[in-house]
Design a protein around this motif. Structure first.
Motif, short mmCIF file in Angstrom:
data_model
loop_
_atom_site.label_atom_id
_atom_site.label_comp_id
_atom_site.label_asym_id
_atom_site.label_seq_id
_atom_site.Cartn_x
_atom_site.Cartn_y
_atom_site.Cartn_z
N LYS A 54 0.82 -1.21 0.00
CA LYS A 54 0.00 0.00 0.00
C LYS A 54 0.86 1.26 0.00
O LYS A 54 0.57 2.23 -0.70
CB LYS A 54 -0.93 0.00 1.21
N LEU A 201 -1.36 -3.23 -6.83
CA LEU A 201 -2.70 -3.37 -6.26
C LEU A 201 -3.30 -4.73 -6.59
O LEU A 201 -3.96 -5.35 -5.76
CB LEU A 201 -3.61 -2.26 -6.77
N ARG A 209 -7.74 -4.73 -1.60
CA ARG A 209 -7.92 -3.76 -2.70
C ARG A 209 -9.15 -2.90 -2.44
O ARG A 209 -9.15 -1.69 -2.67
CB ARG A 209 -8.06 -4.49 -4.04
N TYR A 212 -8.41 -0.38 0.22
CA TYR A 212 -7.60 0.72 -0.31
C TYR A 212 -8.48 1.70 -1.07
O TYR A 212 -8.33 2.91 -0.96
CB TYR A 212 -6.50 0.19 -1.21
#
Length: 351
Positions: A54, A201, A209, A212
Motif C-alpha cells: 500500500k 494493487l 484492494r 484501499y
C-alpha cells in the motif's frame, strides 16, 4: 491526484486509459512488489506485507501525480508555442508579400528606364538578391534620390524584418518540438507509474484492494456522516461559492490524468473547470494555481478556496466547508469528499 490539460489537443485533453506495462515496467513492478525475497501473497503475505504494498502504491501515485503536473505544464507550453508558430508564420507570409509588392513597384521603375535607353546603376540593385551589400557603398546611395531612395530604404527594412521573422519562426518551431518531446516523455512516465501501481494493487487480496479504494489519501476511512455539516451555497453570489457548487456537482465523476472535464478530471483540471463555471480563469497546473490568488490559513478557509498539497504543490482540492475538500484523488477513484488535512498542506489560496 494529478493535475491539468489542454482542450486544443485531443492527445492532451482526452482521458488516457491505464494500460498494461511493457516487460521492462513489469520487471520494475516485480522489484517493488517483492522486496527482500518475500513475494506478495506468499508465505509472508501478512498485514506487514500488505502495508508495504500500500505504501508503495501511494508513493507511485504521488510520483505519477508529479509527472502529471509536468505533463500538464508541457502541454500548456506546447499550446502556447503552437500559437506563436502560427503567428510567426503569418508574419512571415505577410512580410514576404510586402517585399514582393515593393520589388514589383521598384522593378517597374527599372523597366521604364530601360525602355528609355538606360537603367540607372542604382536602380539595378533594386532587383538584386543582396541589396544590403550593394548599399554599403555610399556612391550607390548618391545615385538614388527622392522617392526612389525612400522606396529602396523601405524595401531593405522590409527584407531585414522578414529575415528576422523567419529566424524567430525557426526558433519557435525548435522549442515546439522540444516541448512536444517533453509531453511524450512525461506521458510515458505517468503511464509507467500508474501501470506499476495497478500491478501492485492487483497483487493484494480482493478485500485489501477494496479497503484501499475506500480509504482516503490520509489512510483513514472517509466519514460520509461529516458531509451533513456542509454549508448551503445556494443564493451566495461569490465566485468561490459558485466554484464550490460546481466542484460538488462533479462528485462521482471518474478521475483521469490530464483531463479537464466535464466527463473526467485530474486534480487541477477539476479546479480549473469549477472556476471556469464561475466565470474565472485559473492556470492549468496546481503549482500555478497555488499562486493564483491570496493565501489564507486553513482556519480562514471558505468554500471555493484551493487547498494545495505537498511542498511541490503536486495535488490540489477545493475547500467546500466543514473541514472538507472536493478533489479528484487518483486513477480508479472518483471525485469525492475528503478531510482538508488529508495530506501535508502547502497553502490555501483564494482566487
Amino acid at each position: 491526484m494529478a493535475s491539468h490539460r489542454r482542450p486544443a489537443q485531443p492527445g492532451l485533453t482526452q482521458s488516457v486509459r491505464v494500460t498494461v506495462l511493457s516487460a521492462a515496467v513489469a520487471t520494475a513492478a516485480a522489484g517493488l512488489a517483492a522486496p527482500a525475497g518475500a513475494a506478495p501473497g506468499g508465505p509472508s503475505g501478512t498485514a506487514k506485507g500488505t502495508g508495504t504494498v500500500k505504501s508503495q502504491v501511494d508513493r507511485l501515485y504521488e510520483q505519477a501525480e508529479q509527472a502529471t503536473e509536468k505533463f500538464n505544464a508541457a502541454g500548456e507550453r506546447t499550446d502556447t508555442l503552437r500559437q506563436k508558430v502560427a503567428q510567426a508564420t503569418d508574419r512571415v507570409v505577410r512580410g514576404q508579400e510586402q517585399v514582393n509588392r515593393m520589388r514589383r513597384a521598384l522593378g517597374m521603375i527599372a523597366t521604364a528606364q530601360y525602355r528609355n535607353g538606360a537603367v540607372d546603376p542604382a536602380i539595378q540593385l533594386l532587383l538584386s538578391s543582396d541589396p544590403d551589400a550593394y548599399l554599403e557603398r555610399a556612391a550607390t546611395l548618391d545615385r538614388v534620390t527622392g522617392r526612389q531612395a525612400e522606396q529602396l530604404k523601405a524595401l531593405l527594412e522590409a527584407q531585414r524584418t522578414l529575415r528576422q521573422e523567419r529566424s524567430e519562426a525557426v526558433g519557435v518551431l525548435a522549442q515546439l518540438e522540444d516541448s512536444r518531446q517533453a509531453v511524450e516523455h512525461h506521458k510515458r512516465e505517468v503511464e509507467g507509474k500508474l501501470a506499476t501501481a495497478r500491478r501492485l494493487l492487483n497483487s493484494l487480496p480482493e478485500r485489501d484492494r477494496e479497503a484501499y479504494a475506500r480509504a482516503s489519501r490520509s489512510g483513514g476511512d472517509r466519514s460520509q456522516g461529516s458531509l451533513a455539516g456542509l454549508p448551503s451555497l445556494v443564493g451566495l453570489s461569490s465566485r468561490g461559492a459558485a466554484a464550490a457548487m460546481a466542484a460538488r456537482s462533479a462528485v462521482g465523476t471518474p478521475y483521469a490524468w490530464g483531463a479537464t472535464g466535464p466527463g473526467a478530471f485530474d486534480c487541477s483540471g477539476l479546479m480549473q473547470w469549477a472556476y471556469g463555471r464561475a466565470g474565472v480563469g485559473l492556470p492549468r497546473t496546481s503549482q500555478a494555481q497555488r499562486n493564483a490568488g491570496r493565501h489564507v490559513s486553513l482556519s480562514e478557509a471558505q468554500p471555493g478556496d484551493l487547498v494545495i498539497y505537498r511542498n511541490d504543490a503536486s495535488h490540489v482540492g477545493m475547500y467546500v466547508g466543514n473541514g472538507q475538500v472536493v478533489h479528484a484523488p487518483y486513477p480508479g477513484a472518483r471525485v469525492r469528499y475528503d478531510p482538508a488535512n488529508m495530506m501535508p498542506i502547502s497553502s490555501v489560496t483564494r482566487p
